[in-house]
Design a protein around this motif. Structure first.
Motif, PDB file in Angstrom:
ATOM      1  N   GLU A  23       0.832  -1.200   0.000  1.00  0.00           N
ATOM      2  CA  GLU A  23       0.000   0.000   0.000  1.00  0.00           C
ATOM      3  C   GLU A  23       0.870   1.255   0.000  1.00  0.00           C
ATOM      4  O   GLU A  23       0.528   2.259  -0.629  1.00  0.00           O
ATOM      5  N   ASP A  24       2.021   1.195   0.666  1.00  0.00           N
ATOM      6  CA  ASP A  24       2.947   2.329   0.668  1.00  0.00           C
ATOM      7  C   ASP A  24       3.440   2.633  -0.747  1.00  0.00           C
ATOM      8  O   ASP A  24       3.576   3.801  -1.125  1.00  0.00           O
ATOM      9  N   ASP A  25       3.726   1.583  -1.540  1.00  0.00           N
ATOM     10  CA  ASP A  25       4.145   1.779  -2.931  1.00  0.00           C
ATOM     11  C   ASP A  25       3.065   2.505  -3.721  1.00  0.00           C
ATOM     12  O   ASP A  25       3.344   3.430  -4.486  1.00  0.00           O
ATOM     13  N   LEU A  26       1.817   2.071  -3.551  1.00  0.00           N
ATOM     14  CA  LEU A  26       0.718   2.696  -4.267  1.00  0.00           C
ATOM     15  C   LEU A  26       0.551   4.147  -3.832  1.00  0.00           C
ATOM     16  O   LEU A  26       0.439   5.048  -4.675  1.00  0.00           O
ATOM     17  N   ASP A  27       0.548   4.397  -2.534  1.00  0.00           N
ATOM     18  CA  ASP A  27       0.397   5.760  -2.024  1.00  0.00           C
ATOM     19  C   ASP A  27       1.506   6.668  -2.539  1.00  0.00           C
ATOM     20  O   ASP A  27       1.259   7.805  -2.951  1.00  0.00           O
ATOM     21  N   SER A  28       2.724   6.164  -2.534  1.00  0.00           N
ATOM     22  CA  SER A  28       3.871   6.934  -3.015  1.00  0.00           C
ATOM     23  C   SER A  28       3.736   7.255  -4.504  1.00  0.00           C
ATOM     24  O   SER A  28       3.999   8.389  -4.931  1.00  0.00           O
TER      25      SER A  28
ATOM     26  N   GLY B 157      -1.817  -9.483  -6.920  1.00  0.00           N
ATOM     27  CA  GLY B 157      -2.411  -9.649  -5.605  1.00  0.00           C
ATOM     28  C   GLY B 157      -2.028 -10.888  -4.842  1.00  0.00           C
ATOM     29  O   GLY B 157      -2.472 -11.068  -3.713  1.00  0.00           O
ATOM     30  N   ASN B 158      -1.215 -11.736  -5.414  1.00  0.00           N
ATOM     31  CA  ASN B 158      -0.824 -12.961  -4.712  1.00  0.00           C
ATOM     32  C   ASN B 158       0.685 -13.081  -4.545  1.00  0.00           C
ATOM     33  O   ASN B 158       1.188 -14.167  -4.300  1.00  0.00           O
ATOM     34  N   VAL B 159       1.397 -11.955  -4.603  1.00  0.00           N
ATOM     35  CA  VAL B 159       2.859 -12.001  -4.512  1.00  0.00           C
ATOM     36  C   VAL B 159       3.348 -12.119  -3.078  1.00  0.00           C
ATOM     37  O   VAL B 159       4.257 -12.898  -2.788  1.00  0.00           O
ATOM     38  N   ASN B 160       2.766 -11.344  -2.167  1.00  0.00           N
ATOM     39  CA  ASN B 160       3.170 -11.396  -0.763  1.00  0.00           C
ATOM     40  C   ASN B 160       1.981 -10.966   0.110  1.00  0.00           C
ATOM     41  O   ASN B 160       0.918 -10.630  -0.410  1.00  0.00           O
ATOM     42  N   GLU B 161       2.168 -10.983   1.401  1.00  0.00           N
ATOM     43  CA  GLU B 161       1.060 -10.642   2.302  1.00  0.00           C
ATOM     44  C   GLU B 161       0.589  -9.196   2.122  1.00  0.00           C
ATOM     45  O   GLU B 161      -0.598  -8.905   2.218  1.00  0.00           O
ATOM     46  N   LYS B 162       1.519  -8.276   1.850  1.00  0.00           N
ATOM     47  CA  LYS B 162       1.140  -6.876   1.663  1.00  0.00           C
ATOM     48  C   LYS B 162       0.310  -6.694   0.396  1.00  0.00           C
ATOM     49  O   LYS B 162      -0.647  -5.926   0.384  1.00  0.00           O
TER      50      LYS B 162
END
Length: 183
Positions: free
Chosen positions: A63-68, A114-119
């Motif tokens: 989510e931080d990547d998207l927000d950034s 959407g299935n790469v990691n928990e984040k």
């Protein structure tokens, strides 16, 4: 072959094989480009993720990547494609989204698997509430303008173009023919 460290039986170990491939073989992309071929849709999780390793894309891993990305692209149109690496339609759309990213350089294109990691699972499932893939989200100034799901490249391009009026980077003619763009 001696240069690549064969063993007593004359076989290459994996590292030597990779070194041989790196130095002695043609790049597959160069061969495909020369032949005018379009590579097939990627088939494995690793190949899907590597397929979007492109200068026209940014891979979203949290989510931080998207927000950034949304914050740094304030005035630009941002397209987020959300899919899963096991979804045939998502994999099939990778090349179409790449083509659109190249044709519309003013659009910031983000990819979320959407299935790469928990984040990514949390962002995909809980924040974006993706229920069908591939899913698309169009943002401007951090605001969600539109979202839908489906594997229709013409609809994707139509939705992008109608939010880009008078953009000098927009191709004069769409790449894909719109069958029913009224939806």
């Amino acid at each position: 072959m001696e240069r690549y460290g064969t063993n007593a039986a004359g076989h290459l170990d994996f590292n030597s094989f990779m070194d041989l491939m790196k130095h002695e073989m043609l790049d597959v992309r160069e061969v495909l480009s020369y032949l005018g071929a379009r590579p097939a849709s990627p088939q494995t999780t690793r190949s899907v993720i590597h397929a979007v390793s492109d200068e026209n894309f940014s891979l979203v891993l949290s989510e931080d990547d998207l927000d950034s990305a949304l914050l740094s692209s304030r005035d630009k149109l941002v397209l987020l494609m959300a899919g899963t690496t096991w979804c045939t339609a998502s994999r099939a759309m990778v090349n179409d989204v790449k083509a659109l990213a190249a044709a519309y350089p003013s659009v910031v294109v983000l990819m979320l698997w959407g299935n790469v990691n928990e984040k990514t699972k949390e962002l995909f499932r809980d924040k974006l509430m993706v229920r069908s893939t591939p899913a698309y989200f169009i943002f401007r100034n951090g605001e969600l303008l539109s979202h839908w799901a489906g594997g229709d490249a013409a609809k994707l391009e139509f939705e992008m173009r109608k939010r880009m009026p008078l953009d000098p980077d927009m191709p004069a003619v769409p790449l894909y023919q719109v069958a029913q763009a009224a939806s």
